[in-house]
Design a protein around this motif. Structure first.
Motif, PDB file in Angstrom:
ATOM      1  N   UNK A  45      -9.079   0.543   1.607  1.00 51.96           N
ATOM      2  CA  UNK A  45      -8.774   1.895   2.070  1.00 51.96           C
ATOM      3  C   UNK A  45      -7.665   1.931   3.104  1.00 51.96           C
ATOM      4  N   UNK A  46      -7.292   0.779   3.682  1.00 52.32           N
ATOM      5  CA  UNK A  46      -6.205   0.743   4.662  1.00 52.32           C
ATOM      6  C   UNK A  46      -4.834   0.591   4.010  1.00 52.32           C
ATOM      7  N   UNK A  47      -4.797   0.256   2.731  1.00 56.82           N
ATOM      8  CA  UNK A  47      -3.531  -0.034   2.061  1.00 56.82           C
ATOM      9  C   UNK A  47      -2.795   1.267   1.719  1.00 56.82           C
ATOM     10  N   UNK A  48      -1.541   1.436   2.144  1.00 54.39           N
ATOM     11  CA  UNK A  48      -0.817   2.682   1.845  1.00 54.39           C
ATOM     12  C   UNK A  48      -0.680   2.948   0.347  1.00 54.39           C
ATOM     13  N   UNK A  49      -0.501   1.885  -0.441  1.00 57.14           N
ATOM     14  CA  UNK A  49      -0.374   2.077  -1.884  1.00 57.14           C
ATOM     15  C   UNK A  49      -1.681   2.571  -2.488  1.00 57.14           C
TER      16      UNK A  49
END
Length: 516
Positions: free
Chosen positions: A209-213
């Motif tokens: 959930x932290x990944x921008x993609x």
């Protein structure tokens, strides 16, 4: 990045609902286990049925019960890999046996929360079938809600091979040391999905959930869902909040980004789908935080728990919360994750619990089968209901309750908690909780949430009742009372046996000369 079979612009346009009435402030939502419901229709009709071929009388029946929205739970493609994992799990097989003693392998259709792809399962009618179902509901003035699972997907979801960087990563050592929490997919070790208080779920893999993609992909996915419905129920929504996700995964996912997951997704989706409704499955007292992040409604598990094992005073304290919070809660006495209400509360307590939950503010959720007094909770992996007799007494009660709360006051009126009091030496009034609705009509509701009789005075919050006589009618219990307005304002005497209630509509009574 929404996977194969994505909804095209033409399909989305075809799926758009015709004009619906304006949304109500306090809607009633009907949760349907889509797969098992269609199977029950197939048996009743004697022919295959999908969402596109449901006979119109079934939609008529749902609309006739007065629901504002239908949540078709579990329409997305199920995972063959997830089915294989479920069939190999002894604990799940035991659950299947308990709920459906004659279950067969073909009854295990997979978990609706182990999503292989956000495309309507072909066995349910595919995107065209969903479009037909949405239109059938819309022409009856009913909105459609679908699922979104932000925390995880199935191990055979297209992303696991096409975009493995979107997942929480593991190592071969992790897999060897903790095979219950890590799985190898196409040569990559990925973490199984989890919440921080329980072991990992073996049939799903954990999104980062932290990944921008990943957040961009989530926006695209929810926009695709929003093309096909009017709102989305977000599974375990609190798991992707920054602080929860950081506590769950720690150094594996690095520092939390400066923005939260949900405001990013909700804001972007509403740019293209204004008015789209977001409903959160939420626990751990994080409802208010999720409301602040953009959710329209959040589960009210606290009310459920207090009805189930708390006291009347605990229920009343919960109802003292600010209106902005109360108006955004989803009230229920059962859903697919909880035991059936008739089992959890028992036949004697279920009606009072239902009256309490379903006459509050916010959204009110009723689960498929609840209205018939079903007692067996079906594991979500199964696509067939067990054979159960209808509880005629509970079914009759729910018919009367739904007819009563069909009054517009329960959707757009003003709710208010009412004061109650007793006498020296008699504290039984503390078992009573009372509230009112003021709209085109007025309602006064009093419930005894205890195992003993209770008496007290309940004060109606309407000074303009004074000087007139009022007919108080309870359509759920076939009772009627004639009372002076002064008594209602100063304190109406109420005596209720254990787990009984009054759901009273106020109408002006013919004036009379004698004293009350």
């Amino acid at each position: 990045m929404i996977g194969e079979g994505a909804v095209t612009d033409e399909m989305a346009a075809a799926a758009r609902a015709p004009g619906l009435p304006p949304p109500v402030a306090h809607p009633f939502i009907y949760e349907i286990n889509t797969w098992a419901w269609l199977e029950s229709i197939r048996v009743e009709e004697g022919q295959p049925t999908d969402l596109g071929s449901v006979p119109q009388r079934y939609w008529d029946e749902i609309a006739g019960l007065g629901f504002d929205s239908v949540w078709l739970m579990g329409v997305w493609r199920r995972s063959p890999a997830g089915i294989a994992i479920a069939l190999a799990n002894p604990a799940l097989r035991s659950d299947f046996q308990a709920a459906l003693p004659d279950w067969r392998a073909e009854d295990v259709v997979g978990s609706p929360y182990c999503v292989r792809d956000y495309v309507v399962d072909d066995r349910l009618g595919g995107p065209a079938g969903l479009s037909a179902a949405r239109e059938a509901l819309a022409v009856r003035g009913v909105r459609l809600i679908l699922d979104f699972v932000p925390n995880h997907v199935a191990p055979d979801h297209p992303w696991t091979t096409g975009a493995p960087e979107l997942f929480v990563q593991g190592t071969a050592a992790d897999r060897d040391l903790d095979p219950e929490s890590f799985v190898e997919v196409s040569g990559r070790v990925l973490a199984n999905g989890r919440d921080p208080y329980f072991p990992a779920w073996p049939d799903v893999v954990q999104l980062n959930a932290f990944d921008p993609a990943l957040r961009s992909a989530a926006v695209e996915t929810v926009r695709s869902i929003a093309d096909q419905c009017d709102g989305v129920r977000c599974d375990m929504a609190m798991l992707v909040m920054n602080d929860v996700f950081a506590r769950t995964w720690g150094a594996r996912v690095g520092p939390a980004p400066g923005t939260e997951f949900w405001p990013t997704v909700i804001t972007a989706v509403r740019e293209t789908h204004p008015g789209f409704v977001f409903l959160a499955e939420a626990y751990w007292d994080l409802e208010w935080s999720l409301m602040q992040q953009g959710f329209d409604y959040c589960y009210d598990k606290r009310l459920y728990d207090r009805l189930h094992g708390g006291s009347a005073d605990e229920v009343r304290l919960h109802l003292l919360a600010e209106p902005a919070y109360q108006n955004a809660l989803v009230r229920f006495v059962e859903n697919h994750d909880e035991p059936r209400a008739a089992t959890a509360f028992g036949a004697g307590r279920t009606p009072a619990a239902a009256v309490t939950a379903l006459t509050q503010t916010g959204a009110r959720l009723i689960h498929h089968g609840q209205l018939l007094g079903r007692r067996i909770r079906l594991p979500v992996f199964l696509g067939r209901f067990p054979s159960e007799p209808v509880d005629d007494q509970l079914a009759a009660f729910y018919r009367l309750l739904l007819a009563a709360v069909g009054d517009p006051a329960f959707r757009d009126g003003h709710w208010q908690l009412c004061e109650r009091s007793g006498w020296p030496g008699d504290n039984s009034f503390e078992h009573l909780v009372a509230w009112s609705w003021d709209g085109a009509t007025r309602w006064l509701i009093v419930v005894n949430l205890s195992d003993a009789p209770a008496t007290g005075h309940v004060r109606a919050p309407w000074p303009d009742l004074r000087g007139h006589r009022w007919q108080l009618t309870d359509p759920t219990r076939d009772m009627s009372f004639d009372r002076a307005g002064d008594d209602l304002v100063d304190g109406l005497f109420v005596g209720l046996d254990a787990w009984q209630w009054h759901l009273l509509r106020l109408d002006r009574a013919p004036e009379r000369a004698d004293n009350d």
